[in-house]
Design an enzyme around this catalytic site. Structure first.
Site, mmCIF file in Angstrom:
data_model
loop_
_atom_site.group_PDB
_atom_site.id
_atom_site.type_symbol
_atom_site.label_atom_id
_atom_site.label_comp_id
_atom_site.label_asym_id
_atom_site.label_seq_id
_atom_site.Cartn_x
_atom_site.Cartn_y
_atom_site.Cartn_z
ATOM 1 N N CYS A 2 0.844 -1.210 0.000
ATOM 2 C CA CYS A 2 0.000 0.000 0.000
ATOM 3 C C CYS A 2 0.872 1.251 0.000
ATOM 4 O O CYS A 2 2.006 1.247 0.437
ATOM 5 C CB CYS A 2 -0.862 0.033 1.259
ATOM 6 S SG CYS A 2 -1.832 -1.441 1.468
ATOM 7 N N ARG A 27 4.420 1.042 -6.506
ATOM 8 C CA ARG A 27 4.477 0.084 -5.395
ATOM 9 C C ARG A 27 3.527 -1.080 -5.597
ATOM 10 O O ARG A 27 3.605 -2.073 -4.891
ATOM 11 C CB ARG A 27 4.138 0.793 -4.082
ATOM 12 C CG ARG A 27 5.156 1.833 -3.656
ATOM 13 C CD ARG A 27 4.590 2.703 -2.540
ATOM 14 N NE ARG A 27 4.346 1.950 -1.344
ATOM 15 C CZ ARG A 27 5.240 1.783 -0.362
ATOM 16 N NH1 ARG A 27 6.437 2.315 -0.495
ATOM 17 N NH2 ARG A 27 4.969 1.102 0.710
ATOM 18 N N TRP A 74 -2.993 -2.436 -1.593
ATOM 19 C CA TRP A 74 -2.533 -3.749 -2.100
ATOM 20 C C TRP A 74 -3.194 -4.746 -1.159
ATOM 21 O O TRP A 74 -2.783 -4.902 -0.017
ATOM 22 C CB TRP A 74 -1.011 -3.794 -2.020
ATOM 23 C CG TRP A 74 -0.353 -4.929 -2.712
ATOM 24 C CD1 TRP A 74 -0.143 -5.069 -4.054
ATOM 25 C CD2 TRP A 74 0.209 -6.100 -2.103
ATOM 26 N NE1 TRP A 74 0.530 -6.238 -4.320
ATOM 27 C CE2 TRP A 74 0.754 -6.901 -3.139
ATOM 28 C CE3 TRP A 74 0.318 -6.556 -0.799
ATOM 29 C CZ2 TRP A 74 1.394 -8.112 -2.911
ATOM 30 C CZ3 TRP A 74 0.959 -7.759 -0.564
ATOM 31 C CH2 TRP A 74 1.468 -8.531 -1.607
ATOM 32 N N ASN A 100 -1.160 1.044 6.008
ATOM 33 C CA ASN A 100 -0.296 0.109 5.284
ATOM 34 C C ASN A 100 0.194 -0.891 6.320
ATOM 35 O O ASN A 100 0.725 -0.504 7.343
ATOM 36 C CB ASN A 100 0.891 0.849 4.641
ATOM 37 C CG ASN A 100 1.799 -0.099 3.874
ATOM 38 O OD1 ASN A 100 1.408 -1.239 3.591
ATOM 39 N ND2 ASN A 100 2.997 0.353 3.560
ATOM 40 N N GLY A 101 -0.016 -2.185 6.064
ATOM 41 C CA GLY A 101 0.429 -3.209 7.018
ATOM 42 C C GLY A 101 -0.687 -4.201 7.276
ATOM 43 O O GLY A 101 -1.630 -4.308 6.493
ATOM 44 N N GLU A 481 18.911 -15.078 -11.158
ATOM 45 C CA GLU A 481 18.445 -13.691 -11.343
ATOM 46 C C GLU A 481 17.804 -13.531 -12.714
ATOM 47 O O GLU A 481 16.748 -12.901 -12.857
ATOM 48 C CB GLU A 481 19.620 -12.728 -11.158
ATOM 49 C CG GLU A 481 19.331 -11.273 -11.457
ATOM 50 C CD GLU A 481 18.211 -10.663 -10.624
ATOM 51 O OE1 GLU A 481 17.764 -11.295 -9.639
ATOM 52 O OE2 GLU A 481 17.756 -9.565 -10.988
ATOM 53 N N LYS A 485 13.958 -12.238 -13.180
ATOM 54 C CA LYS A 485 13.622 -11.067 -14.011
ATOM 55 C C LYS A 485 12.546 -11.434 -15.019
ATOM 56 O O LYS A 485 11.564 -10.737 -15.192
ATOM 57 C CB LYS A 485 14.868 -10.568 -14.755
ATOM 58 C CG LYS A 485 15.847 -9.779 -13.921
ATOM 59 C CD LYS A 485 15.455 -8.380 -13.591
ATOM 60 C CE LYS A 485 14.747 -8.164 -12.322
ATOM 61 N NZ LYS A 485 15.282 -8.609 -11.080
ATOM 62 N N GLU A 488 9.017 -12.467 -13.344
ATOM 63 C CA GLU A 488 8.255 -11.460 -12.575
ATOM 64 C C GLU A 488 7.673 -10.363 -13.466
ATOM 65 O O GLU A 488 6.732 -9.685 -13.065
ATOM 66 C CB GLU A 488 9.091 -10.850 -11.471
ATOM 67 C CG GLU A 488 10.243 -9.981 -11.915
ATOM 68 C CD GLU A 488 10.894 -9.270 -10.730
ATOM 69 O OE1 GLU A 488 10.223 -8.924 -9.745
ATOM 70 O OE2 GLU A 488 12.112 -9.067 -10.794
ATOM 71 N N HIS A 504 20.422 -34.236 -13.224
ATOM 72 C CA HIS A 504 19.750 -34.840 -12.046
ATOM 73 C C HIS A 504 18.263 -34.547 -12.047
ATOM 74 O O HIS A 504 17.630 -34.537 -11.001
ATOM 75 C CB HIS A 504 20.422 -34.316 -10.765
ATOM 76 C CG HIS A 504 21.868 -34.648 -10.703
ATOM 77 N ND1 HIS A 504 22.342 -35.905 -10.399
ATOM 78 C CD2 HIS A 504 22.954 -33.902 -10.993
ATOM 79 C CE1 HIS A 504 23.664 -35.899 -10.458
ATOM 80 N NE2 HIS A 504 24.070 -34.702 -10.811
ATOM 81 N N LYS A 603 6.807 -3.112 -5.040
ATOM 82 C CA LYS A 603 8.230 -2.764 -5.095
ATOM 83 C C LYS A 603 8.913 -3.082 -3.774
ATOM 84 O O LYS A 603 10.045 -3.517 -3.750
ATOM 85 C CB LYS A 603 8.397 -1.277 -5.400
ATOM 86 C CG LYS A 603 9.850 -0.827 -5.505
ATOM 87 C CD LYS A 603 10.613 -1.582 -6.571
ATOM 88 C CE LYS A 603 12.075 -1.218 -6.635
ATOM 89 N NZ LYS A 603 12.837 -2.113 -7.529
HETATM 90 C C1 AGP Z 1 13.333 -8.207 -7.735
HETATM 91 O O1 AGP Z 1 13.270 -7.787 -9.078
HETATM 92 C C2 AGP Z 1 11.995 -8.118 -7.030
HETATM 93 N N1 AGP Z 1 11.403 -6.856 -7.165
HETATM 94 C C3 AGP Z 1 12.057 -8.606 -5.597
HETATM 95 O O2 AGP Z 1 12.498 -9.940 -5.635
HETATM 96 C C4 AGP Z 1 12.993 -7.823 -4.656
HETATM 97 O O3 AGP Z 1 14.353 -8.031 -5.012
HETATM 98 C C5 AGP Z 1 12.793 -8.343 -3.230
HETATM 99 O O4 AGP Z 1 11.452 -8.100 -2.856
HETATM 100 C C6 AGP Z 1 13.727 -7.695 -2.204
HETATM 101 O O5 AGP Z 1 13.489 -6.324 -2.137
HETATM 102 P P1 AGP Z 1 14.549 -5.404 -1.350
HETATM 103 O O6 AGP Z 1 15.841 -5.511 -2.106
HETATM 104 O O7 AGP Z 1 13.973 -4.036 -1.371
HETATM 105 O O8 AGP Z 1 14.673 -5.956 0.034
#
Ligand code: AGP
Length: 608
Positions: A2, A27, A74, A100-101, A481, A485, A488, A504, A603
């Site tokens: 949020c 966000r 959110w 938020n929370g 990674e 990428k 997501e 394996h 985010k």
């Molecule tokens: C990565 O592209 C994602 N947005 C997500 O995995 C992110 O790296 C993860 O939530 C950790 O966020 P932070 O680095 O702000 O702790």
């Protein structure tokens, strides 16, 4: 997560709130709303869906005033709907709350309030806050909020306004970030910095338990007991244009292309006369690391991948045993540690709930915590014993790109710093490596100039339903990674695997419909990677190889090759990341995805 925005001043509050919500859009959210004190009355406008829908509602039913709060939701409790959107109000519609929370004990509170004849309209956890404030409202909004939050369990950042005290906003921070913006004849609050940068750079980052009362003239901060306290004012170094996409179609593409500059900035800030300088926030001395015999890195997502690369660097260069934990695992596994264990928390946002909890778990075991963070003054930064800031600037795209390579850069420097303390590398060798790392920005630019090559490969494979990413050694985390990428932002299933592990099990997945990205730069495991590519080809698989310029051998094997400049093995993840980011980006765009705001993602994950 949020997003919260609040304003009290002499501007038209609706425009300020909406501009702030647009800045918080990245966000991730599913509904939005504002509450304004308009001619002495509380007016709430909110709607499910994107911000444009709220804007259309406000165009049809304009509301004006100088005090108000806004929110992008959110959903955690209660499906996305108009009714469940924030702000939530009390029975009489005179008190509005944004949150938020997660309120973990909301159900029992709601039952109790219903017994006390409160009428609920939503099935959110947040609404209980509005009714609690109403219950304790005896002519003093601050006291009512203070009493209300004493009944809450869980994590929250909240902002409250009331018709009865139309000149102020009362805010509380506990577990979710909340920042105050200090202006001239105006004051603001928000979940994070970008929403307020258009108005001020002077910010106060609230700590857990802090309460704040904002009026046009002043901001007062109190602790949980209601006693006045002072908090440091931080001047944010970011410029407004950094929050602007400029000529790029997406923030993510802009941030991919910012990486050379980010590394240049870090070289300037961290390498002074051939010496490594992490800045005053580092707060450690070399003697603090002399007895460090073990390092545990804990992080989430892309930051965890950076930590995994960090493991290879720390063990290879400083010869210190290093483990890497996913924060949500670390915080519950009751790790066996000793006084010589250093914990490193890596987080772009500095607010990730699991990583913050992991930090607190380490502190509870009397371990020292060094954090590698982007956002200045974030909670993880403030609760660590020392911080290495990565100076990547605001990262708006949900998919982390420039923060990742900036994290790798900082982890490389820290490995060299530790290698000097442990005498595993001599001064000359460290100086040589520092000269090498200074070439990274230019090498990155040579890669980014060839974006079109990646775009062509993306066009070839964007319809695939599954991808596999393979890497070995320090580029095994690069494979993880690259897969993250892609999945997501394009929603295509992608798995990252250590190439040697293929036989394996995962090799059963290989067919001509599953593109395999093989990360095979010149390295100590290059020949092994060639064998793995042969294995894939022998089963009809199609291979996209990331290889080192001049490598003709791999060209005979792989279906597509993207070349990166020659670079020492330990620096290769910083370069390998770029084609993988661009591949994910272009495949997502070709699939019509919302690249900067992928579905279901936020985010910064500030809830567990
Ligand atoms: C990565 O592209 C994602 N947005 C997500 O995995 C992110 O790296 C993860 O939530 C950790 O966020 P932070 O680095 O702000 O702790």
């Amino acid at each position: 997560m949020c997003g919260i925005i609040g304003y009290v001043g002499n501007k038209d509050v609706t425009s300020v709130l909406m501009a702030g919500l647009w800045k918080l859009e990245y966000r991730g959210y599913d509904s939005a709303g504002i509450a304004v004190i308009s001619d002495g009355e509380l007016v709430v406008k909110k709607s499910c869906g994107r911000l444009m829908k709220l804007q259309e509602l406000l165009d049809k039913e304009p509301v004006s005033g100088n005090v108000g709060i806004g929110h992008t939701r959110w959903a955690t409790h209660g499906e996305p709907s108009d009714q469940n959107a924030h702000p939530q109000v009390d029975c009489k519609g005179k008190i509005a709350v944004v949150h938020n929370g997660i309120i973990e004990n909301y159900y029992s509170l709601k039952e109790k309030l219903i017994k006390e004849k409160h009428i609920f309209k939503s099935n959110t956890d947040t609404e209980v806050i509005a009714h609690l404030v109403e219950k304790y409202m005896k002519g003093n909004l601050f006291e009512a909020v203070r009493k209300a939050v004493q009944e809450l369990e869980g994590s929250y950042a909240i902002a409250v306004i009331s018709e009865d005290e139309p000149d102020r906003i009362v805010a509380v921070r506990k577990g979710s970030p909340l920042v105050i913006g200090l202006g001239k004849d105006e004051n603001l609050l928000a979940s994070d910095i970008p929403a307020m940068l258009g108005h001020t750079r002077k910010m106060v980052i609230l700590s857990d338990g802090d309460m704040a009362v904002l009026t046009r003239e002043k901001v007062e901060i109190f602790n949980e007991k209601g006693e006045r306290i002072e908090r440091e004012i931080t001047t944010i170094p970011w410029d407004l244009e950094e929050l602007d996409r400029g000529e790029y179609p997406h923030f993510m593409l802009k941030e991919i292309h910012e990486q050379p500059e980010v590394i240049r900035k870090n070289i300037k800030l961290k390498l002074k006369n051939g010496k490594i300088d992490f800045g005053e926030a580092f707060n450690f001395e070399p003697r603090d690391f002399v007895n460090v015999g073990r390092i545990i890195i804990q992080a989430c997502g892309t930051s965890w991948h950076a930590g995994y690369v960090g493991k290879y660097l720390l063990e290879e260069l400083a010869r210190v045993h290093t483990e890497v934990d996913i924060s949500s695992e670390f915080r519950y596994r009751n790790p066996v540690v000793s006084g010589e264990t250093l914990v490193i928390a890596i987080s772009q946002s500095g607010e990730t709930a699991d990583t913050l909890a992991g930090l607190r778990e380490a502190k509870a075991k009397f371990l020292r915590v060094l954090s590698v963070v982007n956002v200045v003054g974030s909670t993880i930064a403030r609760e660590s014993d020392g911080v290495i800031y990565i100076h990547a600037g605001p990262e708006i795209g949900v998919a982390s790109t420039k923060a990742y390579t900036a994290q790798l850069f900082s982890l490389y420097l820290f490995s060299l710093y530790l290698a000097r303390i442990k005498w595993t590398l001599d001064e000359e060798e460290v100086r040589r490596r520092l000269d090498e790392v200074k070439k990274i920005p230019e090498l990155m630019e040579r890669i980014l100039e060839r974006e079109e090559e990646i775009k062509k490969i993306a066009k070839r494979f964007y319809r695939a339903k599954n991808f596999m990413f393979l890497g070995r050694g320090i580029n095994y985390p690069s494979a993880l990674e690259g897969a993250l990428k892609l999945k997501e932002i394009s929603y295509i299933h992608a798995t990252g695997y250590p190439a040697g592990e293929m036989k394996h099990g995962p090799i059963a997945l290989i067919d001509k419909k599953t593109p395999v990205v093989a990360i095979a730069p010149a390295s100590s495991v290059y020949e092994k990677m060639l064998n793995n590519i042969e294995e894939v080809k022998a089963r009809g698989g199609r291979v996209i190889a990331i290889a080192t310029e001049g490598d003709r051998k791999i060209k005979r094997l792989a279906d597509y090759v993207f070349y990166i400049p020659e670079v020492p093995e330990e620096l290769s993840p910083m370069l390998v990341a770029l084609p993988l980011q661009l591949l994910a980006y272009h495949i997502a765009v070709l699939n019509g995805r919302d690249v900067d705001k992928p579905r279901n993602l936020a985010k910064s994950v500030t809830v567990e």
